[in-house]
Design a protein around this motif. Structure first.
Motif, PDB file in Angstrom:
ATOM      1  N   GLY A  58      32.650  36.833  37.089  1.00 42.68           N
ATOM      2  CA  GLY A  58      32.077  35.558  37.492  1.00 42.68           C
ATOM      3  C   GLY A  58      33.100  34.682  38.171  1.00 42.68           C
ATOM      4  N   SER A  59      34.210  34.438  37.461  1.00 39.01           N
ATOM      5  CA  SER A  59      35.252  33.572  38.027  1.00 39.01           C
ATOM      6  C   SER A  59      36.619  33.819  37.380  1.00 39.01           C
ATOM      7  N   LEU A  60      36.865  35.026  36.892  1.00 38.97           N
ATOM      8  CA  LEU A  60      38.149  35.348  36.246  1.00 38.97           C
ATOM      9  C   LEU A  60      38.488  34.289  35.199  1.00 38.97           C
ATOM     10  N   SER A  61      37.631  34.153  34.233  1.00 37.11           N
ATOM     11  CA  SER A  61      37.742  33.080  33.235  1.00 37.11           C
ATOM     12  C   SER A  61      39.151  32.957  32.663  1.00 37.11           C
ATOM     13  N   PRO A  62      39.784  31.781  32.789  1.00 38.35           N
ATOM     14  CA  PRO A  62      41.124  31.598  32.215  1.00 38.35           C
ATOM     15  C   PRO A  62      41.162  31.825  30.706  1.00 38.35           C
ATOM     16  N   ASP A  63      40.032  31.639  30.030  1.00 38.10           N
ATOM     17  CA  ASP A  63      39.983  31.868  28.590  1.00 38.10           C
ATOM     18  C   ASP A  63      40.356  33.305  28.235  1.00 38.10           C
ATOM     19  N   VAL A  64      40.147  34.226  29.165  1.00 37.37           N
ATOM     20  CA  VAL A  64      40.472  35.628  28.941  1.00 37.37           C
ATOM     21  C   VAL A  64      41.671  36.065  29.781  1.00 37.37           C
ATOM     22  N   TYR A  65      41.644  35.747  31.059  1.00 35.00           N
ATOM     23  CA  TYR A  65      42.613  36.320  31.994  1.00 35.00           C
ATOM     24  C   TYR A  65      43.973  35.633  31.978  1.00 35.00           C
ATOM     25  N   ASN A  66      44.048  34.390  31.507  1.00 39.40           N
ATOM     26  CA  ASN A  66      45.335  33.692  31.495  1.00 39.40           C
ATOM     27  C   ASN A  66      46.171  34.087  30.291  1.00 39.40           C
ATOM     28  N   ASP A  67      46.543  35.353  30.267  1.00 38.81           N
ATOM     29  CA  ASP A  67      47.327  35.903  29.168  1.00 38.81           C
ATOM     30  C   ASP A  67      48.596  36.501  29.745  1.00 38.81           C
ATOM     31  N   GLU A  68      49.752  36.113  29.218  1.00 41.63           N
ATOM     32  CA  GLU A  68      51.033  36.540  29.788  1.00 41.63           C
ATOM     33  C   GLU A  68      51.191  38.056  29.755  1.00 41.63           C
ATOM     34  N   THR A  69      50.755  38.697  28.665  1.00 38.06           N
ATOM     35  CA  THR A  69      50.876  40.152  28.573  1.00 38.06           C
ATOM     36  C   THR A  69      49.991  40.830  29.606  1.00 38.06           C
ATOM     37  N   LEU A  70      48.768  40.357  29.758  1.00 42.08           N
ATOM     38  CA  LEU A  70      47.866  40.926  30.752  1.00 42.08           C
ATOM     39  C   LEU A  70      48.437  40.768  32.162  1.00 42.08           C
ATOM     40  N   ILE A  71      48.920  39.583  32.481  1.00 43.13           N
ATOM     41  CA  ILE A  71      49.490  39.341  33.811  1.00 43.13           C
ATOM     42  C   ILE A  71      50.703  40.238  34.043  1.00 43.13           C
ATOM     43  N   HIS A  72      51.521  40.402  33.015  1.00 41.13           N
ATOM     44  CA  HIS A  72      52.687  41.286  33.119  1.00 41.13           C
ATOM     45  C   HIS A  72      52.252  42.719  33.415  1.00 41.13           C
ATOM     46  N   GLU A  73      51.238  43.203  32.700  1.00 37.08           N
ATOM     47  CA  GLU A  73      50.771  44.578  32.913  1.00 37.08           C
ATOM     48  C   GLU A  73      50.137  44.735  34.293  1.00 37.08           C
ATOM     49  N   MET A  74      49.416  43.718  34.752  1.00 34.72           N
ATOM     50  CA  MET A  74      48.823  43.777  36.088  1.00 34.72           C
ATOM     51  C   MET A  74      49.896  43.850  37.162  1.00 34.72           C
ATOM     52  N   LYS A  75      50.943  43.046  37.033  1.00 33.26           N
ATOM     53  CA  LYS A  75      52.005  43.039  38.035  1.00 33.26           C
ATOM     54  C   LYS A  75      52.811  44.338  38.011  1.00 33.26           C
ATOM     55  N   LYS A  76      53.037  44.893  36.834  1.00 39.33           N
ATOM     56  CA  LYS A  76      53.706  46.198  36.750  1.00 39.33           C
ATOM     57  C   LYS A  76      52.882  47.274  37.442  1.00 39.33           C
ATOM     58  N   PHE A  77      51.578  47.239  37.237  1.00 33.65           N
ATOM     59  CA  PHE A  77      50.691  48.208  37.868  1.00 33.65           C
ATOM     60  C   PHE A  77      50.774  48.107  39.396  1.00 33.65           C
ATOM     61  N   VAL A  78      50.738  46.892  39.917  1.00 29.99           N
ATOM     62  CA  VAL A  78      50.754  46.692  41.366  1.00 29.99           C
ATOM     63  C   VAL A  78      52.138  46.954  41.955  1.00 29.99           C
ATOM     64  N   ASN A  79      53.163  46.409  41.339  1.00 29.44           N
ATOM     65  CA  ASN A  79      54.507  46.485  41.910  1.00 29.44           C
ATOM     66  C   ASN A  79      55.212  47.810  41.632  1.00 29.44           C
ATOM     67  N   ASP A  80      55.135  48.287  40.399  1.00 26.49           N
ATOM     68  CA  ASP A  80      55.901  49.479  40.017  1.00 26.49           C
ATOM     69  C   ASP A  80      55.153  50.774  40.315  1.00 26.49           C
ATOM     70  N   ARG A  81      53.838  50.774  40.072  1.00 26.62           N
ATOM     71  CA  ARG A  81      53.064  52.001  40.277  1.00 26.62           C
ATOM     72  C   ARG A  81      52.270  51.974  41.575  1.00 26.62           C
ATOM     73  N   LYS A  82      52.469  50.904  42.362  1.00 29.08           N
ATOM     74  CA  LYS A  82      51.811  50.768  43.670  1.00 29.08           C
ATOM     75  C   LYS A  82      50.298  50.871  43.538  1.00 29.08           C
ATOM     76  N   GLY A  83      49.777  50.298  42.458  1.00 27.31           N
ATOM     77  CA  GLY A  83      48.355  50.357  42.199  1.00 27.31           C
ATOM     78  C   GLY A  83      47.561  49.413  43.077  1.00 27.31           C
ATOM     79  N   ASN A  84      46.272  49.689  43.168  1.00 24.89           N
ATOM     80  CA  ASN A  84      45.350  48.916  43.990  1.00 24.89           C
ATOM     81  C   ASN A  84      44.437  48.098  43.079  1.00 24.89           C
TER      82      ASN A  84
END
Length: 215
Positions: free
Chosen positions: A82-108
Motif C-alpha cells: 500500500g505505502s511501505l508502512s513505517p510501522d513495519v518497514y522502518n526497522d534498522e535490521t530490515l534496512i540493513h538486510e535490504m542494503k546488503k542484498f542490493v549492494n553485496d549480492r547485487k540483488g534486484n
C-alpha cells in the motif's frame, strides 16, 4: 496446503528458540515487541528452505518474514504494498538486510505502490528513503506507482515474492493476517506473474513530491 499454525509451532519449538534474537526493534512511530520464538523459527525455515506454509498475523510477524526474505534472497525481491508502512518497514535490521542484498549480492528490488499519495519519504519513511538513494546510485532498484487503470489498484491484499520460491501474502491488510512460505515454487510463480503484469502496465516510476516540485 500444509499450513503450520502459530500455536502448533510455538509448542514444538519454544525450548530451542528462546533468547536467540533481539526482543525489540524501533520504528519511526513506536517500539514493537518482536516475538522471539517466531523470529527464530522463521529464520530456521528460511535457512532450510522449508516447504511448509506458515501463518502470521501481526506487524512483528510481518517484520520477521521480511527480514528472513531479504537475508535469504539471492536474485530478486518484488513487493506490492500500500505505502511501505513505517510501522513495519522502518526497522534498522530490515534496512540493513535490504542494503546488503542490493549492494553485496547485487540483488534486484522492485516495489509497486498501490497508494503513492500515502508515501512520505520526508517524514520518517526510512526504508523508502534508502530505496530511493540506492536507485539514485544506479543500483537494481525500481519503485513504481500503480495508476488508476492498474489491475492491482483496488486489490484488497498485499504480497511479496522472491527468487521463484519465497512469498508472503497479506490477505487482511488491516489485521496483517498473512501466509508465507520459503519454498513454494508454484505459488511464487503465480505471484510473480501477477506482480509483473501490474508493474509493467499502467504504472509509472515513483517520484517523491519534493523531487517533482524542484523539477
Amino acid at each position: 496446503m500444509d499450513v503450520l499454525p502459530i500455536k502448533k509451532w510455538r509448542a514444538l519449538h519454544s525450548s530451542e528458540t528462546k533468547g536467540s534474537v533481539d526482543m525489540t526493534h524501533t520504528t519511526a512511530t513506536q517500539v514493537v515487541t518482536v516475538d522471539v520464538e517466531y523470529e527464530a523459527f522463521v529464520a530456521r525455515l528460511a535457512e532450510e528452505k522449508d516447504e511448509r506454509t506458515i501463518s502470521n498475523s501481526s506487524k512483528s510477524h510481518a517484520l520477521s518474514i521480511l527480514r528472513s526474505v531479504f537475508r535469504s534472497a539471492q536474485e530478486y525481491v518484488k513487493i506490492f504494498s500500500g505505502s511501505l508502512s513505517p510501522d513495519v518497514y522502518n526497522d534498522e535490521t530490515l534496512i540493513h538486510e535490504m542494503k546488503k542484498f542490493v549492494n553485496d549480492r547485487k540483488g534486484n528490488v522492485q516495489v509497486l505502490i498501490q497508494n503513492p499519495a500515502d508515501l512520505q519519504p520526508d517524514v520518517g519513511n526510512k526504508f523508502l528513503v534508502e530505496l530511493l538513494a540506492l536507485r539514485e546510485a544506479g543500483r537494481e532498484v525500481k519503485i513504481n506507482e500503480a495508476l488508476d487503470q492498474n489491475h492491482l489498484k483496488d486489490a484488497e491484499m498485499h504480497f511479496l515474492v522472491s527468487d521463484d520460491r519465497m512469498y508472503r501474502i497479506e490477505v487482511n491488510i488491516k489485521k496483517h493476517t498473512a501466509v508465507s512460505s520459503f519454498n513454494d515454487a508454484q505459488r511464487a510463480a503465480r505471484l510473480k506473474g501477477v506482480f509483473d503484469d501490474g508493474n509493467n502496465e499502467h504504472a509509472n516510476s515513483y517520484k517523491p513530491a519534493l523531487e517533482l516540485a524542484s523539477a
